[in-house]
Motif scaffolding. Structure first.
Motif, short mmCIF file in Angstrom:
data_model
loop_
_atom_site.label_atom_id
_atom_site.label_comp_id
_atom_site.label_asym_id
_atom_site.label_seq_id
_atom_site.Cartn_x
_atom_site.Cartn_y
_atom_site.Cartn_z
N GLU A 23 61.21 8.01 46.96
CA GLU A 23 61.07 6.58 47.25
C GLU A 23 62.35 6.01 47.84
O GLU A 23 62.33 5.09 48.64
N PRO A 82 58.78 15.04 37.53
CA PRO A 82 58.07 14.25 38.54
C PRO A 82 58.61 12.84 38.75
O PRO A 82 58.73 12.39 39.89
N THR A 83 58.99 12.13 37.67
CA THR A 83 59.49 10.76 37.85
C THR A 83 60.80 10.77 38.65
O THR A 83 61.03 9.92 39.50
N ARG A 84 61.65 11.74 38.38
CA ARG A 84 62.92 11.88 39.09
C ARG A 84 62.65 12.22 40.56
O ARG A 84 63.27 11.65 41.46
N ASN A 128 59.94 11.57 42.33
CA ASN A 128 59.38 10.40 43.01
C ASN A 128 60.44 9.35 43.30
O ASN A 128 60.43 8.73 44.36
N LYS A 129 61.35 9.15 42.35
CA LYS A 129 62.42 8.17 42.51
C LYS A 129 63.27 8.52 43.74
O LYS A 129 63.60 7.66 44.55
#
Length: 145
Positions: free
Chosen positions: A113, A105-107, A109-110
């Motif tokens: 964005e 998820p963090t990847r 979202n990055k």
């Protein structure tokens, strides 16, 4: 009125030959023109973004309707490629789709964005390509007269 319907042109970037061939086959089956690159550097060269002072290579720019790239590649990740494309005045409006075999998820979202249109899990399926075609490639500006 003569309107030539041009096939959408997809640039597929992946360091895996098998994945490149799969993406190419799926998009060709959806009547898209496909160009493949085995890494981010090759993709930038194709797009004419290696040396922005040279404008002769920018002929390819207008011909690419969408870029789909793997996230994990040696040398330059799909995220780094995305950033370079979005920094380019000529290419920033071309939709970029990131694919990865890892659902982090963090990847995700990055990438979103930074301007990625979509994040897809590998392996790509026919239904994914249909969705991309419907959502990203059919939205090309159509001039009504």
């Amino acid at each position: 009125m003569d309107v030539a319907i041009e096939e959408p042109h997809v640039l597929a970037v992946d360091d895996s030959l098998i994945d490149r061939k799969l993406v190419e086959k799926l998009f060709k089956n959806s009547s898209c023109k496909v160009t493949t690159a085995e890494n981010g550097q090759r993709a930038l060269e194709y797009l004419g973004l290696v040396d922005e002072k040279k404008t002769s290579a920018n002929d390819n720019v207008r011909k690419v309707s969408m870029i789909i790239t793997d996230y994990c590649m040696p040398g330059m990740t799909g995220y780094e490629l995305l950033k370079k494309i979005k920094e380019s005045s000529v290419m920033k409006d071309v939709p970029v789709v990131i694919m990865s075999s890892e659902n982090i998820p963090t990847r995700i979202n990055k990438c979103l964005e930074e301007g990625a249109e979509m994040f897809m899990l590998k392996p790509l399926k026919h239904s994914d390509v249909k969705k991309l075609r419907r959502e990203l490639l059919c939205n090309a500006p159509v001039k009504a007269s």
